[in-house]
Scaffold this motif. Structure first.
Motif, PDB file in Angstrom:
ATOM      1  N   LEU A  32       2.286  -4.578  -2.372  1.00  0.00           N
ATOM      2  CA  LEU A  32       2.223  -3.482  -3.324  1.00  0.00           C
ATOM      3  C   LEU A  32       3.351  -3.582  -4.344  1.00  0.00           C
ATOM      4  O   LEU A  32       4.456  -4.032  -4.027  1.00  0.00           O
ATOM      5  CB  LEU A  32       2.358  -2.133  -2.602  1.00  0.00           C
ATOM      6  N   SER A  33       3.063  -3.163  -5.555  1.00  0.00           N
ATOM      7  CA  SER A  33       4.111  -3.000  -6.563  1.00  0.00           C
ATOM      8  C   SER A  33       3.762  -1.778  -7.408  1.00  0.00           C
ATOM      9  O   SER A  33       2.589  -1.446  -7.571  1.00  0.00           O
ATOM     10  CB  SER A  33       4.252  -4.233  -7.456  1.00  0.00           C
ATOM     11  N   VAL A  34       4.796  -1.111  -7.927  1.00  0.00           N
ATOM     12  CA  VAL A  34       4.556   0.095  -8.700  1.00  0.00           C
ATOM     13  C   VAL A  34       5.583   0.219  -9.810  1.00  0.00           C
ATOM     14  O   VAL A  34       6.749  -0.159  -9.655  1.00  0.00           O
ATOM     15  CB  VAL A  34       4.587   1.359  -7.799  1.00  0.00           C
ATOM     16  N   GLU A  61      -5.861   2.062  -3.070  1.00  0.00           N
ATOM     17  CA  GLU A  61      -5.866   3.045  -1.985  1.00  0.00           C
ATOM     18  C   GLU A  61      -4.444   3.216  -1.466  1.00  0.00           C
ATOM     19  O   GLU A  61      -4.002   2.509  -0.559  1.00  0.00           O
ATOM     20  CB  GLU A  61      -6.801   2.587  -0.852  1.00  0.00           C
ATOM     21  N   VAL A  62      -3.707   4.129  -2.070  1.00  0.00           N
ATOM     22  CA  VAL A  62      -2.321   4.363  -1.662  1.00  0.00           C
ATOM     23  C   VAL A  62      -2.037   5.861  -1.623  1.00  0.00           C
ATOM     24  O   VAL A  62      -2.764   6.662  -2.212  1.00  0.00           O
ATOM     25  CB  VAL A  62      -1.315   3.682  -2.628  1.00  0.00           C
ATOM     26  N   GLU A  63      -0.988   6.205  -0.923  1.00  0.00           N
ATOM     27  CA  GLU A  63      -0.478   7.564  -0.929  1.00  0.00           C
ATOM     28  C   GLU A  63       0.731   7.619  -1.860  1.00  0.00           C
ATOM     29  O   GLU A  63       1.502   6.661  -1.950  1.00  0.00           O
ATOM     30  CB  GLU A  63      -0.087   8.000   0.483  1.00  0.00           C
ATOM     31  N   TYR A  64       0.892   8.744  -2.542  1.00  0.00           N
ATOM     32  CA  TYR A  64       1.961   8.901  -3.526  1.00  0.00           C
ATOM     33  C   TYR A  64       2.949   9.973  -3.059  1.00  0.00           C
ATOM     34  O   TYR A  64       2.527  11.032  -2.564  1.00  0.00           O
ATOM     35  CB  TYR A  64       1.397   9.336  -4.885  1.00  0.00           C
ATOM     36  N   VAL A  65       4.223   9.698  -3.257  1.00  0.00           N
ATOM     37  CA  VAL A  65       5.261  10.706  -3.027  1.00  0.00           C
ATOM     38  C   VAL A  65       6.261  10.628  -4.181  1.00  0.00           C
ATOM     39  O   VAL A  65       6.911   9.604  -4.393  1.00  0.00           O
ATOM     40  CB  VAL A  65       5.997  10.490  -1.684  1.00  0.00           C
ATOM     41  N   TRP A  66       6.359  11.723  -4.948  1.00  0.00           N
ATOM     42  CA  TRP A  66       7.338  11.842  -6.027  1.00  0.00           C
ATOM     43  C   TRP A  66       8.501  12.703  -5.535  1.00  0.00           C
ATOM     44  O   TRP A  66       8.289  13.751  -4.915  1.00  0.00           O
ATOM     45  CB  TRP A  66       6.719  12.513  -7.254  1.00  0.00           C
ATOM     46  N   LYS A  67       9.715  12.265  -5.835  1.00  0.00           N
ATOM     47  CA  LYS A  67      10.907  13.030  -5.489  1.00  0.00           C
ATOM     48  C   LYS A  67      11.728  13.290  -6.752  1.00  0.00           C
ATOM     49  O   LYS A  67      11.916  12.381  -7.569  1.00  0.00           O
ATOM     50  CB  LYS A  67      11.770  12.286  -4.470  1.00  0.00           C
ATOM     51  N   LEU A  93       9.442   7.477  -7.244  1.00  0.00           N
ATOM     52  CA  LEU A  93       8.054   7.432  -6.793  1.00  0.00           C
ATOM     53  C   LEU A  93       7.924   6.383  -5.699  1.00  0.00           C
ATOM     54  O   LEU A  93       8.399   5.244  -5.864  1.00  0.00           O
ATOM     55  CB  LEU A  93       7.119   7.082  -7.952  1.00  0.00           C
ATOM     56  N   THR A  94       7.284   6.741  -4.581  1.00  0.00           N
ATOM     57  CA  THR A  94       6.981   5.787  -3.514  1.00  0.00           C
ATOM     58  C   THR A  94       5.477   5.798  -3.268  1.00  0.00           C
ATOM     59  O   THR A  94       4.871   6.876  -3.127  1.00  0.00           O
ATOM     60  CB  THR A  94       7.714   6.149  -2.213  1.00  0.00           C
ATOM     61  N   VAL A  95       4.876   4.594  -3.230  1.00  0.00           N
ATOM     62  CA  VAL A  95       3.455   4.462  -2.891  1.00  0.00           C
ATOM     63  C   VAL A  95       3.355   3.641  -1.604  1.00  0.00           C
ATOM     64  O   VAL A  95       4.182   2.754  -1.357  1.00  0.00           O
ATOM     65  CB  VAL A  95       2.658   3.779  -4.029  1.00  0.00           C
ATOM     66  N   SER A  96       2.349   3.929  -0.785  1.00  0.00           N
ATOM     67  CA  SER A  96       2.251   3.233   0.509  1.00  0.00           C
ATOM     68  C   SER A  96       0.827   3.284   1.049  1.00  0.00           C
ATOM     69  O   SER A  96       0.021   4.135   0.673  1.00  0.00           O
ATOM     70  CB  SER A  96       3.203   3.874   1.522  1.00  0.00           C
ATOM     71  N   ASN A  97       0.531   2.333   1.955  1.00  0.00           N
ATOM     72  CA  ASN A  97      -0.652   2.400   2.807  1.00  0.00           C
ATOM     73  C   ASN A  97      -0.350   1.635   4.092  1.00  0.00           C
ATOM     74  O   ASN A  97       0.672   0.936   4.196  1.00  0.00           O
ATOM     75  CB  ASN A  97      -1.915   1.876   2.105  1.00  0.00           C
ATOM     76  N   ALA A  98      -1.223   1.771   5.086  1.00  0.00           N
ATOM     77  CA  ALA A  98      -0.936   1.225   6.405  1.00  0.00           C
ATOM     78  C   ALA A  98      -0.897  -0.295   6.416  1.00  0.00           C
ATOM     79  O   ALA A  98      -0.136  -0.908   7.170  1.00  0.00           O
ATOM     80  CB  ALA A  98      -1.987   1.738   7.402  1.00  0.00           C
ATOM     81  N   GLU A  99      -1.727  -0.938   5.589  1.00  0.00           N
ATOM     82  CA  GLU A  99      -1.837  -2.400   5.627  1.00  0.00           C
ATOM     83  C   GLU A  99      -0.721  -3.099   4.846  1.00  0.00           C
ATOM     84  O   GLU A  99      -0.285  -4.189   5.216  1.00  0.00           O
ATOM     85  CB  GLU A  99      -3.189  -2.833   5.053  1.00  0.00           C
TER      86      GLU A  99
END
Length: 451
Positions: A32-34, A61-67, A93-99
């Motif tokens: 992943l890169s963002v 397909e990622v989840e987003y978290v903004w701080k 900003l952090t993006v993530s998924n399980a894989e």
């Protein structure tokens, strides 16, 4: 029966083999890169909204978290940032998924005041009745005009009477008023982005200065005030105002700050004043009275003189780099370079292009590199009631809009116009006009000229 068992086992081995081959041929997942659209440093005006958008590569397909400054604020692909307080804010900003794990990006958002960028027109007001003092008009980059901006931001307080000049340095604006009085005194210091009053010097300067008209700043404790005696160095820390030796008779006109030095005019002389010194450091003499001193975009000094010449002076060694004689090529334009009673300089510059009008409605353009001079417009032909030009023409170094303040007459000062000309085409047009909001405009000031 035995044959069936053997056949079943053979099929099972074949199936496992096929699955194994399929897994071996599967392409590995990309990491992943963002990024946050717009870059790692962005800015927004106080109270405005900045739409921050994620740009993700490697998966959709990622989840987003903004701080914001470490606190969770959003879990969507975009985040609308807004702030009511000035300052610098960290958005992560952090993006993530399980894989694929996670990836992060960060942006620093600077929140600035509404007056950081734009144009100010300083008005003397009516010292003999009506108004208590002068005021500031502000025009935003979007063209919104705020009349009496200082009063609006300071509960109706007034600047000193008959303000003549302003200077921006160290995130502060310094406004000088020749008659003092009111809440602003002789010298008003405000936050340059909010116009909130920080300090005003009234009684503290009485007897120390005599009709101050212009200001230049080299530091919080090094403020240069031009008055009837010359140029004085004012130290707010001690309250002292010391006359700079050799500045007697300094012209009532704008001073320029270049390379950490003050450049001012005195009859035929360009004066150079260095920080911390109580005497003139250098003098450059011209063949006639100086009518304008302006900082150039390459950190040198433009100088206009009454003989019809424009020169560029090296701000480091004070040599004349080049001088153009307009009198030899365009006598009418050369006349606009005479030293008048205007508080603003006879020239204004955007890069290599200069404009001049003096106190006439005719605006001339001079391209210094090619020595080409041209009449751009006679404002009387486009502006109704443009009988008197109050102070001189000014060009915005960003938009190239050319500002001219006109009034119908001294008895009809309420009938006036701010005209902003566009000279980019074959014929002059208006970028904008504003009617009946000035009162004896002392000068036009662009925030971008103080960088």
């Amino acid at each position: 029966m035995k044959k069936n068992i053997i056949y079943f086992l053979s099929c099972l081995v074949l199936a496992v083999g096929l699955v194994s081959c399929s897994d071996d041929n599967k392409e590995p997942l990309l990491p992943l890169s963002v990024l946050i659209e717009g870059g790692e440093t962005q800015e927004i005006v106080q109270g405005g909204t900045l739409n921050l958008k994620a740009e993700v590569e490697g998966s959709s397909e990622v989840e987003y978290v903004w701080k914001l400054n470490g606190k969770d604020v959003a879990t969507t692909s975009t985040y609308d940032f807004t702030a009511t307080e000035l300052g610098s804010y960290d958005v992560q900003l952090t993006v993530s998924n399980a894989e694929q794990g996670e990836a992060s990006a960060k942006v620093t958002v600077d929140v600035y005041g509404k007056y950081k960028y734009g144009t100010f027109i300083l008005n003397e007001g009516s010292a003999w009745g009506g108004d208590k003092g002068g005021y500031l008009i502000f025009i935003s980059p979007e063209g919104e005009l705020v009349n009496k901006a200082f009063q609006e931001e300071n509960n109706g307080a007034w600047l000193g009477s008959v303000p003549q000049d302003l200077f921006i340095a160290n995130k502060k604006m310094y406004i000088v008023s020749q008659n003092g009085g009111n809440e602003g005194g002789f010298l008003t210091i405000v936050n340059a982005e909010t116009l909130k009053l920080e300090t005003a010097y009234g009684d503290e300067l009485k007897g120390k200065i005599d009709w101050p008209t212009h200001v230049a700043v080299l530091g919080d404790d090094n403020i240069y005030l031009r008055d009837n005696a010359g140029i004085k160095l004012f130290h707010p820390s001690t309250g002292e105002a010391t006359l700079i030796e050799g500045t007697n008779g300094a012209r009532k006109n704008t001073m320029a700050v270049v390379e950490g030095k003050v450049f001012a005019s005195q009859s035929k002389n360009l004066l150079v004043i260095e920080a911390g010194k109580n005497e003139v450091s250098a003098t450059v003499e011209f063949d006639s009275n100086i009518s304008g001193v302006v900082k150039s975009s390459d950190n040198n000094v433009w100088v206009s003189v009454s003989s019809g010449k424009i020169a560029k002076v090296n701000a480091k060694d004070y040599s004349i780099m080049k001088e153009n004689d307009l009198a030899a090529t365009n006598a009418d334009a050369a006349k606009t370079l005479s030293a008048s009673f205007a508080a603003a300089p006879s020239i204004t510059a955007k890069g290599d292009t200069l404009y001049m009008s003096a106190l006439s409605t005719k605006i001339y353009r001079h391209i210094f590199s090619t020595n080409e001079t041209k009449l751009m417009v006679d404002a009387k032909e486009m502006v109704e009631n443009a009988n008197i030009v109050y102070n001189t023409v000014a060009v915005d170094p960003v938009t190239e809009g050319v500002y001219l303040n006109t009034i119908k007459g001294y008895g009809d000062v309420g009938i006036n116009q701010i005209s902003i000309f566009d000279f980019s085409g074959d014929t002059p047009t208006f970028k904008a006009t504003y009617n009946d909001c000035t009162k004896y405009p002392a000068g036009t000031f662009f925030t971008s000229n103080f960088k």
